[in-house]
Design a protein around this motif. Sequence first.
Motif, PDB file in Angstrom:
ATOM      1  N   ASP A  34      29.612   3.446 -21.611  1.00 42.90           N
ATOM      2  CA  ASP A  34      28.580   3.998 -20.718  1.00 42.90           C
ATOM      3  C   ASP A  34      27.282   4.292 -21.455  1.00 42.90           C
ATOM      4  O   ASP A  34      26.232   4.470 -20.826  1.00 42.90           O
ATOM      5  CB  ASP A  34      29.099   5.284 -20.053  1.00 42.90           C
ATOM      6  N   ASN A  35      27.360   4.337 -22.784  1.00 50.52           N
ATOM      7  CA  ASN A  35      26.172   4.622 -23.585  1.00 50.52           C
ATOM      8  C   ASN A  35      25.968   3.507 -24.618  1.00 50.52           C
ATOM      9  O   ASN A  35      26.161   3.699 -25.822  1.00 50.52           O
ATOM     10  CB  ASN A  35      26.322   5.982 -24.282  1.00 50.52           C
ATOM     11  N   PRO A  36      25.592   2.307 -24.164  1.00 47.87           N
ATOM     12  CA  PRO A  36      25.450   1.172 -25.079  1.00 47.87           C
ATOM     13  C   PRO A  36      24.261   1.357 -26.013  1.00 47.87           C
ATOM     14  O   PRO A  36      23.306   2.080 -25.694  1.00 47.87           O
ATOM     15  CB  PRO A  36      25.235  -0.012 -24.143  1.00 47.87           C
ATOM     16  N   PRO A  37      24.282   0.704 -27.168  1.00 41.92           N
ATOM     17  CA  PRO A  37      23.146   0.812 -28.106  1.00 41.92           C
ATOM     18  C   PRO A  37      21.920   0.080 -27.557  1.00 41.92           C
ATOM     19  O   PRO A  37      22.013  -0.742 -26.651  1.00 41.92           O
ATOM     20  CB  PRO A  37      23.680   0.135 -29.371  1.00 41.92           C
ATOM     21  N   THR A  38      20.784   0.386 -28.129  1.00 36.57           N
ATOM     22  CA  THR A  38      19.540  -0.269 -27.712  1.00 36.57           C
ATOM     23  C   THR A  38      19.626  -1.756 -28.020  1.00 36.57           C
ATOM     24  O   THR A  38      19.928  -2.148 -29.159  1.00 36.57           O
ATOM     25  CB  THR A  38      18.343   0.333 -28.458  1.00 36.57           C
ATOM     26  N   PRO A  39      19.419  -2.619 -27.033  1.00 37.80           N
ATOM     27  CA  PRO A  39      19.543  -4.064 -27.277  1.00 37.80           C
ATOM     28  C   PRO A  39      18.457  -4.572 -28.203  1.00 37.80           C
ATOM     29  O   PRO A  39      17.374  -3.950 -28.326  1.00 37.80           O
ATOM     30  CB  PRO A  39      19.397  -4.664 -25.874  1.00 37.80           C
ATOM     31  N   PRO A  40      18.691  -5.676 -28.889  1.00 36.16           N
ATOM     32  CA  PRO A  40      17.646  -6.253 -29.749  1.00 36.16           C
ATOM     33  C   PRO A  40      16.462  -6.719 -28.899  1.00 36.16           C
ATOM     34  O   PRO A  40      16.594  -6.878 -27.678  1.00 36.16           O
ATOM     35  CB  PRO A  40      18.360  -7.441 -30.415  1.00 36.16           C
ATOM     36  N   PRO A  41      15.326  -6.936 -29.498  1.00 35.18           N
ATOM     37  CA  PRO A  41      14.143  -7.321 -28.712  1.00 35.18           C
ATOM     38  C   PRO A  41      14.287  -8.691 -28.056  1.00 35.18           C
ATOM     39  O   PRO A  41      14.969  -9.575 -28.591  1.00 35.18           O
ATOM     40  CB  PRO A  41      13.017  -7.329 -29.760  1.00 35.18           C
ATOM     41  N   SER A  42      13.663  -8.835 -26.905  1.00 35.03           N
ATOM     42  CA  SER A  42      13.622 -10.140 -26.248  1.00 35.03           C
ATOM     43  C   SER A  42      12.665 -11.046 -27.018  1.00 35.03           C
ATOM     44  O   SER A  42      11.746 -10.579 -27.693  1.00 35.03           O
ATOM     45  CB  SER A  42      13.143  -9.990 -24.800  1.00 35.03           C
ATOM     46  N   VAL A  43      12.898 -12.355 -26.922  1.00 34.18           N
ATOM     47  CA  VAL A  43      12.032 -13.310 -27.615  1.00 34.18           C
ATOM     48  C   VAL A  43      11.510 -14.340 -26.616  1.00 34.18           C
ATOM     49  O   VAL A  43      12.168 -14.650 -25.625  1.00 34.18           O
ATOM     50  CB  VAL A  43      12.779 -14.025 -28.766  1.00 34.18           C
ATOM     51  N   LYS A  44      10.345 -14.849 -26.890  1.00 30.00           N
ATOM     52  CA  LYS A  44       9.759 -15.873 -26.026  1.00 30.00           C
ATOM     53  C   LYS A  44      10.221 -17.243 -26.478  1.00 30.00           C
ATOM     54  O   LYS A  44      10.288 -17.526 -27.675  1.00 30.00           O
ATOM     55  CB  LYS A  44       8.234 -15.788 -26.056  1.00 30.00           C
ATOM     56  N   TYR A  45      10.540 -18.080 -25.501  1.00 29.71           N
ATOM     57  CA  TYR A  45      10.969 -19.447 -25.792  1.00 29.71           C
ATOM     58  C   TYR A  45       9.993 -20.401 -25.122  1.00 29.71           C
ATOM     59  O   TYR A  45       9.684 -20.265 -23.937  1.00 29.71           O
ATOM     60  CB  TYR A  45      12.394 -19.683 -25.284  1.00 29.71           C
ATOM     61  N   TYR A  46       9.546 -21.387 -25.899  1.00 29.20           N
ATOM     62  CA  TYR A  46       8.524 -22.306 -25.393  1.00 29.20           C
ATOM     63  C   TYR A  46       9.151 -23.669 -25.112  1.00 29.20           C
ATOM     64  O   TYR A  46       9.728 -24.304 -25.987  1.00 29.20           O
ATOM     65  CB  TYR A  46       7.400 -22.459 -26.421  1.00 29.20           C
TER      66      TYR A  46
END
Length: 376
Positions: free
Chosen positions: A215-227
């Motif tokens: 119920d208390n998951p860790p902060t997810p890694p950052p999103s990345v842009k894909y071209y």
Amino acid sequence: MLRGYEGIRYISDKQVIIFDIGSAYTKYGYAGEAAPRGIIRTEVKCPESKEFRKIFSYKDEDDLYQLLVEFLHYIFFKRTVISPKDIRIVILESPLIPSKFRNTLVKVMFRHFEVGSLMVLPAHLVTISTLGMDTAMVLDVGYEEATLIPVFEGVPILKAWQALPLASKAVHKCISKGLQDVLSEKELNEKLIEDIKVQTCFVTTMERSAKLETDNPPTPPPSVKYYTTRTFEIPGIIREKAYEVLWERDNDNLSLPTMILDALIKCPVDTRRQLAENILLIGGTTMAKGFASRLKSELLHLVNSELYAEKLKVRTFKFHSAPSKPNYTAWLGGAIFGIADLPSRCISKENYLEYNRVPDWVNLIDNKKDETSNTI
């Protein structure tokens, strides 16, 4: 002054070609070299429909024959640029390869391309030759499935072999499912998903994995842009959870780590410690960032659990670093075997045309020593 001439003669003497035909990619090259000449998709462009078809998606034996003819013709005459007539071929095969595929492949080699001789070798066994030793536990995680065979003093322990459909295909399904809201069905093709997996996804640690479903998951890694044709974002949660399917145990309590532990239990007691300290990972999926570290953490956790604590007394696991990338380590082992003169392991064109049969390396009848015959 003689370098140009010597180079030409050196190239012309290389008459042993090594093939490692996988479900997704095929590695090919010459014996004695440190890396394959090329790695291409195991697919062919049909002359009639002009569409690409995977070799392993054949309809029947005749369809497979035609696909292999087109595929091998492309490799021989467009890639290696060598006439296959009367040359030596080494083919590496997985223990799960269908007999129909092996028999048809050998038929194409001898009857269509008229190769001189052919040697079919188990990929797991030849792989350990890259380490310069004869004992190892070889885990191959490719596209369709993960297979494991312990090899002790040069002999595969076949009763302990393991296989599960946990490989790149399962990872691709997870990524595709996670990106359904971002991309359309037409955009979610196999090549795009694979590129996203290789460039952006990684194997998370066991500690973070345990917290992901709480119920208390860790902060997810950052999103990345894909071209690509357009720019879109790949959420961090998808990047982190893509490989989790490999570690989740199914209804039979099986996963990649349990494959290794179950195989050790089936091996003789006096071989277990040596095998556990000589684990070799091969296959493209094992190249994912964090794969080996996560596998070791899972093994140490499971071996101390109630499920294995009493059955297995081994508590140390060590991994080898092969002298090549894991996706072509098996090919390199075949290239080492290709320079050795092993007439008893070769299928000659004359013997095949006479008996029309391919010996099987797991069959004791084919491997018994017969001093009156040169066949196996």
